[in-house]
Design a protein around this motif. Structure first.
Motif, PDB file in Angstrom:
ATOM      1  N   LEU A  50       0.797  -1.221   0.000  1.00 31.93           N
ATOM      2  CA  LEU A  50       0.000   0.000   0.000  1.00 31.93           C
ATOM      3  C   LEU A  50       0.828   1.269   0.000  1.00 31.93           C
ATOM      4  N   ALA A  51       2.008   1.240   0.624  1.00 29.34           N
ATOM      5  CA  ALA A  51       2.778   2.482   0.813  1.00 29.34           C
ATOM      6  C   ALA A  51       4.174   2.440   0.241  1.00 29.34           C
ATOM      7  N   GLY A  52       4.612   1.313  -0.297  1.00 27.61           N
ATOM      8  CA  GLY A  52       5.948   1.267  -0.874  1.00 27.61           C
ATOM      9  C   GLY A  52       7.026   1.098   0.178  1.00 27.61           C
ATOM     10  N   GLY A  53       8.244   1.479  -0.203  1.00 24.35           N
ATOM     11  CA  GLY A  53       9.411   1.254   0.652  1.00 24.35           C
ATOM     12  C   GLY A  53       9.627   2.355   1.666  1.00 24.35           C
ATOM     13  N   VAL A  54       8.893   2.317   2.753  1.00 24.50           N
ATOM     14  CA  VAL A  54       9.065   3.285   3.840  1.00 24.50           C
ATOM     15  C   VAL A  54      10.014   2.671   4.862  1.00 24.50           C
ATOM     16  N   GLY A  55      11.219   3.174   4.928  1.00 24.25           N
ATOM     17  CA  GLY A  55      12.239   2.575   5.779  1.00 24.25           C
ATOM     18  C   GLY A  55      12.364   3.215   7.142  1.00 24.25           C
ATOM     19  N   PHE A  56      13.046   2.499   8.036  1.00 23.92           N
ATOM     20  CA  PHE A  56      13.501   2.958   9.352  1.00 23.92           C
ATOM     21  C   PHE A  56      12.412   3.049  10.414  1.00 23.92           C
ATOM     22  N   ILE A  57      11.133   3.045  10.049  1.00 25.89           N
ATOM     23  CA  ILE A  57      10.098   3.109  11.088  1.00 25.89           C
ATOM     24  C   ILE A  57      10.153   1.858  11.962  1.00 25.89           C
ATOM     25  N   GLY A  58      10.308   0.694  11.342  1.00 24.51           N
ATOM     26  CA  GLY A  58      10.365  -0.543  12.101  1.00 24.51           C
ATOM     27  C   GLY A  58      11.615  -0.700  12.927  1.00 24.51           C
ATOM     28  N   LEU A  59      12.597   0.153  12.724  1.00 26.53           N
ATOM     29  CA  LEU A  59      13.834   0.105  13.508  1.00 26.53           C
ATOM     30  C   LEU A  59      13.832   1.126  14.625  1.00 26.53           C
ATOM     31  N   ILE A  60      13.547   2.373  14.287  1.00 26.33           N
ATOM     32  CA  ILE A  60      13.686   3.472  15.237  1.00 26.33           C
ATOM     33  C   ILE A  60      12.521   3.534  16.217  1.00 26.33           C
ATOM     34  N   VAL A  61      11.297   3.373  15.745  1.00 24.42           N
ATOM     35  CA  VAL A  61      10.125   3.529  16.617  1.00 24.42           C
ATOM     36  C   VAL A  61      10.093   2.492  17.734  1.00 24.42           C
ATOM     37  N   PRO A  62      10.329   1.187  17.460  1.00 25.87           N
ATOM     38  CA  PRO A  62      10.351   0.234  18.585  1.00 25.87           C
ATOM     39  C   PRO A  62      11.431   0.551  19.615  1.00 25.87           C
ATOM     40  N   HIS A  63      12.574   1.032  19.145  1.00 26.09           N
ATOM     41  CA  HIS A  63      13.653   1.378  20.076  1.00 26.09           C
ATOM     42  C   HIS A  63      13.232   2.550  20.960  1.00 26.09           C
ATOM     43  N   ALA A  64      12.607   3.564  20.361  1.00 23.95           N
ATOM     44  CA  ALA A  64      12.131   4.708  21.150  1.00 23.95           C
ATOM     45  C   ALA A  64      11.046   4.274  22.133  1.00 23.95           C
ATOM     46  N   ALA A  65      10.127   3.402  21.685  1.00 24.11           N
ATOM     47  CA  ALA A  65       9.073   2.914  22.574  1.00 24.11           C
ATOM     48  C   ALA A  65       9.658   2.116  23.730  1.00 24.11           C
ATOM     49  N   ARG A  66      10.705   1.366  23.458  1.00 27.78           N
ATOM     50  CA  ARG A  66      11.358   0.578  24.514  1.00 27.78           C
ATOM     51  C   ARG A  66      11.991   1.484  25.567  1.00 27.78           C
ATOM     52  N   LEU A  67      12.519   2.608  25.135  1.00 26.20           N
ATOM     53  CA  LEU A  67      13.076   3.559  26.090  1.00 26.20           C
ATOM     54  C   LEU A  67      11.980   4.149  26.984  1.00 26.20           C
ATOM     55  N   LEU A  68      10.759   4.258  26.445  1.00 20.23           N
ATOM     56  CA  LEU A  68       9.661   4.846  27.216  1.00 20.23           C
ATOM     57  C   LEU A  68       9.061   3.873  28.223  1.00 20.23           C
ATOM     58  N   VAL A  69       8.778   2.641  27.793  1.00 19.82           N
ATOM     59  CA  VAL A  69       7.997   1.723  28.639  1.00 19.82           C
ATOM     60  C   VAL A  69       8.678   0.390  28.890  1.00 19.82           C
ATOM     61  N   GLY A  70       9.926   0.224  28.470  1.00 17.94           N
ATOM     62  CA  GLY A  70      10.616  -1.029  28.723  1.00 17.94           C
ATOM     63  C   GLY A  70      10.363  -2.074  27.654  1.00 17.94           C
ATOM     64  N   SER A  71      10.819  -3.303  27.929  1.00 23.08           N
ATOM     65  CA  SER A  71      10.805  -4.368  26.926  1.00 23.08           C
ATOM     66  C   SER A  71       9.639  -5.334  27.055  1.00 23.08           C
ATOM     67  N   ASP A  72       8.772  -5.132  28.037  1.00 22.37           N
ATOM     68  CA  ASP A  72       7.603  -6.001  28.186  1.00 22.37           C
ATOM     69  C   ASP A  72       6.663  -5.746  27.015  1.00 22.37           C
ATOM     70  N   HIS A  73       6.417  -6.772  26.207  1.00 22.08           N
ATOM     71  CA  HIS A  73       5.634  -6.598  24.989  1.00 22.08           C
ATOM     72  C   HIS A  73       4.170  -6.255  25.258  1.00 22.08           C
ATOM     73  N   ARG A  74       3.678  -6.498  26.452  1.00 22.45           N
ATOM     74  CA  ARG A  74       2.317  -6.083  26.777  1.00 22.45           C
ATOM     75  C   ARG A  74       2.205  -4.560  26.760  1.00 22.45           C
ATOM     76  N   ARG A  75       3.272  -3.887  27.138  1.00 25.89           N
ATOM     77  CA  ARG A  75       3.293  -2.431  27.096  1.00 25.89           C
ATOM     78  C   ARG A  75       3.918  -1.923  25.800  1.00 25.89           C
ATOM     79  N   LEU A  76       4.928  -2.641  25.319  1.00 23.31           N
ATOM     80  CA  LEU A  76       5.716  -2.164  24.190  1.00 23.31           C
ATOM     81  C   LEU A  76       4.919  -2.118  22.890  1.00 23.31           C
ATOM     82  N   LEU A  77       4.135  -3.167  22.603  1.00 23.45           N
ATOM     83  CA  LEU A  77       3.432  -3.236  21.323  1.00 23.45           C
ATOM     84  C   LEU A  77       2.422  -2.099  21.133  1.00 23.45           C
ATOM     85  N   PRO A  78       1.540  -1.823  22.117  1.00 23.91           N
ATOM     86  CA  PRO A  78       0.607  -0.703  21.913  1.00 23.91           C
ATOM     87  C   PRO A  78       1.305   0.644  21.784  1.00 23.91           C
TER      88      PRO A  78
END
Length: 362
Positions: free
Chosen positions: A280-308
């Motif tokens: 649908l959107a083509g080659g949009v890079g770096f979101i899958g790399l940078i955003v999870p890392h930033a989210a992990r800094l906010l709420v830790g590595s527990d996927h119950r909190r990390l995924l939302p």
């Protein structure tokens, strides 16, 4: 006196998770950013439409209340058929890529991994471009999405097999394998584009490859919304096993978690989610790399909190990026992938540097 029997081993909890108030605050702030971004995306553009008119148009389409004669047909078309679907698609794609990146990093136990770096994005692109260029669509309108899914699945399978040579999943070998497969698939994609007979098709495919939301419409929103919702439900249901998977296969096995089967499920979910979003959107890079890392800094590595949190952050981020892509060089529009690359590349280098320093002590 009866001796006490040891109970079953407990899953290591790791670092103490952030307080719930921190998580709720992160949800509130990111949801606010997303709402503001969606509003700004609908308001801003080449055609100026007053905020009050925008609100009345949306209310009329949603509820039927209002006077359609209070605004022009062109204003209605711009707001309801162009800007609003595009803003919603940006939110869905951003959330999908962020969730896909989060799951990928859990799958391979490497915070430097994401669908783009590991070749999934270009694998999906090869499948989608092949359908567009050749015109072979045996499944009708869903052919592009299915081809993108199969391309992502095949690319990920190759990268995973190369990285597991010798029986272990080496992080460095994983990244290098992903880069090699990405370059190879990029060449295949370029070859397919050169086969196009119509210059217009070539231009549109090239623009799409750099990341584009220009073709957004209401009909295109159902599939990514359904896939994202199903994937989120499946991943949240497996949040505890995902947490344990980060500790290694031996720890997972000792806790009764079938790591191999879990990885296969993740493999399919990641390929499906990435394939649909890339189609649908083509080659949009770096979101899958940078955003999870930033989210992990906010709420830790527990996927119950990390995924939302990652989903909200990815949605808001791509909505804001799309605004920048549409307005930075007005009236010319930039591909959204160009903007995410400009922002993501320096952050990726910082992440690599930090990761290397933490690992080697240098």
């Amino acid at each position: 006196m009866t001796a006490l029997r040891p109970g079953p081993p407990k899953a290591p909890t790791g670092p103490r998770p952030p307080h719930r108030r921190v998580t709720r605050a992160a949800h509130a702030v990111l949801a606010g950013v997303l709402v503001i971004g969606l509003a700004a995306s609908v308001l801003l553009g080449t055609v100026e439409v007053p905020a009050g008119t925008v609100a009345r148009i949306i209310v009329w389409h949603l509820t039927g209340h209002g006077d359609p004669g209070a605004w022009s047909v062109s204003q209605d078309t711009v707001v309801w058929n162009l800007r609003l679907p595009r803003a919603l698609l940006a939110a869905l794609v951003g959330a999908g890529l962020a969730v896909s990146g989060t799951a990928t990093q859990a799958l391979v136990r490497n915070p430097l991994a994401d669908p783009y770096v590991l070749g999934l994005t270009y694998g999906a692109a090869v499948g989608a471009v092949a359908v567009v260029i050749t015109g072979v669509a045996p499944l009708g309108g869903v052919s592009t999405g299915v081809a993108a899914f199969l391309g992502a699945l095949g690319a990920f399978a190759v990268v995973y097999a190369l990285a597991r040579a010798g029986g272990t999943l080496a992080p460095l070998r994983l990244i290098l394998s992903g880069m090699a497969v990405t370059y190879a698939l990029s060449g295949v994609t370029s070859f397919l584009v050169l086969q196009a007979d119509d210059p217009g098709t070539t231009h549109s495919v090239l623009f799409w490859l750099f990341g584009s939301l220009a073709e957004a419409n209401w009909a295109a929103l159902g599939l990514p919304a359904a896939v994202l919702a199903a994937t989120m439900i499946a991943l949240l249901a497996q949040a505890r096993p995902l947490n344990t998977l980060l500790l290694g296969d031996e720890t997972a096995a000792s806790l009764g978690i079938p790591a191999a089967r879990l990885r296969r499920h993740l493999f399919l979910l990641i390929a499906l989610l990435t394939g649909v979003m890339v189609a649908l959107a083509g080659g949009v890079g770096f979101i899958g790399l940078i955003v999870p890392h930033a989210a992990r800094l906010l709420v830790g590595s527990d996927h119950r909190r990390l995924l939302p949190v990652a989903a909200l952050a990815g949605a808001g981020f791509l909505v804001l990026v799309d605004i920048a892509a549409r307005t930075a060089l007005h009236p010319q529009e930039l591909p959204v992938g160009v903007v995410t690359s400009v922002i993501g590349a320096p952050l990726f280098l910082w992440l690599v540097h930090t990761r290397a320093r933490d690992t080697t002590g240098l």
